[in-house]
Every structure is written in C-alpha cells, then in structure tokens.
Design an enzyme around this catalytic site. Structure first.
Site, PDB file in Angstrom:
ATOM      1  N   HIS A   1      34.194  39.557  44.014  1.00 13.24           N
ATOM      2  CA  HIS A   1      34.610  38.625  42.961  1.00 13.24           C
ATOM      3  C   HIS A   1      36.053  38.850  42.512  1.00 13.24           C
ATOM      4  O   HIS A   1      36.608  38.034  41.783  1.00 13.24           O
ATOM      5  CB  HIS A   1      33.644  38.688  41.767  1.00 13.24           C
ATOM      6  CG  HIS A   1      33.863  39.843  40.847  1.00 13.24           C
ATOM      7  ND1 HIS A   1      33.113  41.000  40.899  1.00 13.24           N
ATOM      8  CD2 HIS A   1      34.737  40.020  39.828  1.00 13.24           C
ATOM      9  CE1 HIS A   1      33.513  41.824  39.956  1.00 13.24           C
ATOM     10  NE2 HIS A   1      34.496  41.260  39.291  1.00 13.24           N
TER      11      HIS A   1
ATOM     12  N   ASP B   1      28.282  41.553  46.111  1.00  9.72           N
ATOM     13  CA  ASP B   1      29.604  41.615  45.483  1.00  9.72           C
ATOM     14  C   ASP B   1      30.397  42.812  46.002  1.00  9.72           C
ATOM     15  O   ASP B   1      30.661  43.778  45.287  1.00  9.72           O
ATOM     16  CB  ASP B   1      29.452  41.682  43.965  1.00  9.72           C
ATOM     17  CG  ASP B   1      30.775  41.513  43.237  1.00  9.72           C
ATOM     18  OD1 ASP B   1      31.720  40.962  43.839  1.00  9.72           O
ATOM     19  OD2 ASP B   1      30.861  41.931  42.068  1.00  9.72           O
TER      20      ASP B   1
ATOM     21  N   SER C   1      36.686  46.031  37.492  1.00  9.69           N
ATOM     22  CA  SER C   1      35.927  45.511  38.627  1.00  9.69           C
ATOM     23  C   SER C   1      36.486  46.015  39.953  1.00  9.69           C
ATOM     24  O   SER C   1      37.701  46.131  40.130  1.00  9.69           O
ATOM     25  CB  SER C   1      35.962  43.983  38.623  1.00  9.69           C
ATOM     26  OG  SER C   1      35.227  43.453  37.556  1.00  9.69           O
TER      27      SER C   1
END
EC number: 3.4.21.-
Length: 311
Positions: free
Chosen positions: A70, A117, A214
């Site tokens: 992502h 992911d 992230s």
C-alpha cells in the site's frame, strides 16, 4: 610447512550474513517509542516519493528492500521513488538509491486492511554494506512468533495520533509483544467477520506503529539473530490498548520472497553467499586486507623502512 620468498597465505573470514547489528540492542530502553541509537537497526530503510518520506522498509540483500504494497498507492512508477539506507534521521540527504523495479504480491496496491500487503523493491545498483547498512534475516516459513514474544518496531512515523515526528526526526523504536490470533480477531471484529486474515500478525505495546511507519520492519531476536516477523500494515489509531497494530506476516511470504530473491538472508547459512567477505593476504613483506574483493588497507611488514600505508 615452510614458504618460499614468493609464496603467500590467503585467509578468508566469512562475516555473518544478516540480523547481527554491530551496535547491540541493550534491551534496557523504555518501552513506548524513543530515539534509536545509530547502527542499532542497520536494515531500516526510508522509502521516499519525490524525495518525501512515505514509508519504511527493510534491507534483505544489497539490492532488495522489503516494504508494504500500500506504500505505492501514490504512484507505481519506480522512477518516482528513492530509498535511503544507513541514515538515522529523515533529512534531504544527497545519498540515496534509485529504484529499478517494484514487485507487489497482489500486483497492485490494495485498500487499507487488505490481505497481501507486501512488496519488494529492487534497487538500481547494490548498496555497499557497512556497520550502518546491514540486511535483516528472514525467518523460516515454519517459524513461530508466539504470543507474548518481545519484538521491536522501528520507523519515522507519527509519535501519536495527529502528532508528526518532531525535529531532529530521529528514527524511533518501540518494544511490542506479539498478540494471539483470537484476541486480535476479536479486537477487529466486524458484521462480516474478523478483519484479521491468516497472512496477518498482531502486536501491541504500549508502543506501536503509526502513520508513515507503514512498510517498516517488526523484528524479533531468535537465538541471537534478528529476524523479520512482520511488515507494518495497518491498525485503528496508534497505540490504543484495545487495538493492536497489524502486520503482514512474513512467514506467509517467505517462499514468494525467495522466488524473487534467492540470495535473501535466511535464519541460517543461506544468508552467507552475499555477505561481506574478509580476505587477508600475507606475503613475507606485505599484508593486504580485502572486503568483498575491495582492497581496504595494505601494510608493509618485514622492513622497518616501509611506513604503513592505508588506502
């Protein structure tokens, strides 16, 4: 055995391939997100879109970085990204690697909270390994990061909900504990069932990952070696006691990673083929030190009239 005047001895020393920072983790730091000393997490990467930090990552080999899929929702064009390694602060450093290729497990960035992911970033050229730049080890596919296991998450993300990292923008570290699947599934239950998928792993602090963390690594020390258990993926808020952080479970993707990166460091000997190699070459009057085939220093040994010289 005696050596003639033109003979020499060549000694090789293999340096551990992954998961062994030269600066040890003392284990005495306060839990909850604090500045990390330089060199403690030498695999930490900063992924930047048009020179702006957007995600973390981890070095798997001199040419490959692991991150979250992502992270590429802003662009899937490899030329838009740069990777910074060996840096303690997020600054406009001129030293970075350009990106050659992006490989996402699902082929494209998925929505937040989606399965798969995870992504690989191939650098345009291999980076030089040093005390500040070292790869992390990958676990075996069968590895068990059990509930309650103490691990660490690192990144340059927000230090709280709505609180961006403040100058000097130092890399942050937080100790977290692995959460069992049942507890995490209940925390993220929905009318359509739990949001937690089999390829996800949960951990909580009080420290936690947050916005801009992230793609960064969740690492756990196993038998003295740091292995990557997870990739920062998603969560509800930051550091909420009833909402663990959710990570892509690396063990679910180890075979996929090795398919693309055969040289990626495993928890054992498979990390050694691309590790730095020290070679000491002795002649009766000369000592040469090579690291990965590069001459680092030479010393004249036998004659006091020769001054020692270093390259």
């Amino acid at each position: 055995m005696a050596l003639g005047p033109n003979c020499g001895i060549l000694l090789f020393l293999a340096v551990s391939g992954c998961g062994h920072p030269q600066v040890s983790n003392s284990g005495s730091r306060i839990v909850g997100g604090h500045a990390a000393p330089a060199g403690t997490w030498p695999w930490q990467a900063s992924l930047r879109l048009h020179k702006v930090h957007v995600c973390g990552g981890s070095l798997l080999s001199p040419e490959w970085v692991l991150t979250a899929a992502h992270c590429f929702s802003g662009s899937v064009n490899s030329s838009d990204y740069q990777v910074h390694l060996g840096e303690l602060t997020v600054t406009l450093s001129p030293h970075f690697s350009t990106v050659k290729r992006i490989i996402m497990y699902t082929g494209s960035p998925g929505p937040p909270g989606s399965s798969g992911d995870i992504a690989l970033v191939q650098l345009s050229s291999p980076v030089a390994l040093s005390s500040q730049v070292q790869p992390v080890c990958l676990p075996e596919a069968s590895a068990d990061f059990y509930p309650g296991m103490q691990c660490w998450v690192t990144g340059w993300g927000y230090t709280g909900e709505g609180e961006p990292l403040k100058p000097p923008y130092n890399l942050q570290e937080a100790k977290v504990s692995v959460v069992d699947v049942k507890t995490c599934s209940q925390a993220y239950n929905s009318p359509n069932g739990s949001l937690i998928q089999p390829d996800m792993l949960c951990a909580r602090g009080p420290g936690d990952a947050c916005q801009d963390d992230s793609g960064g690594p969740l690492v756990c020390q196993v038998a003295g070696t740091w292995q990557q258990a997870g990739v920062v993926s998603w969560g509800e808020g930051c550091g909420r006691p009833d909402r663990p952080g959710v990570y892509a479970r690396v063990t679910a993707y180890v075979n996929w990673i090795h398919h693309h990166i055969p040289e990626a460091g495993g928890s054992g000997m498979q990390g050694l083929p691309w590790a730095p190699l020290l070679a000491a070459l002795f002649w009766p009057s000369l000592f040469l030190l090579l690291v990965s085939g590069v001459l680092m220093a030479k010393y004249w040994l036998s004659s006091p009239s020769h001054a020692a010289s270093e390259l």
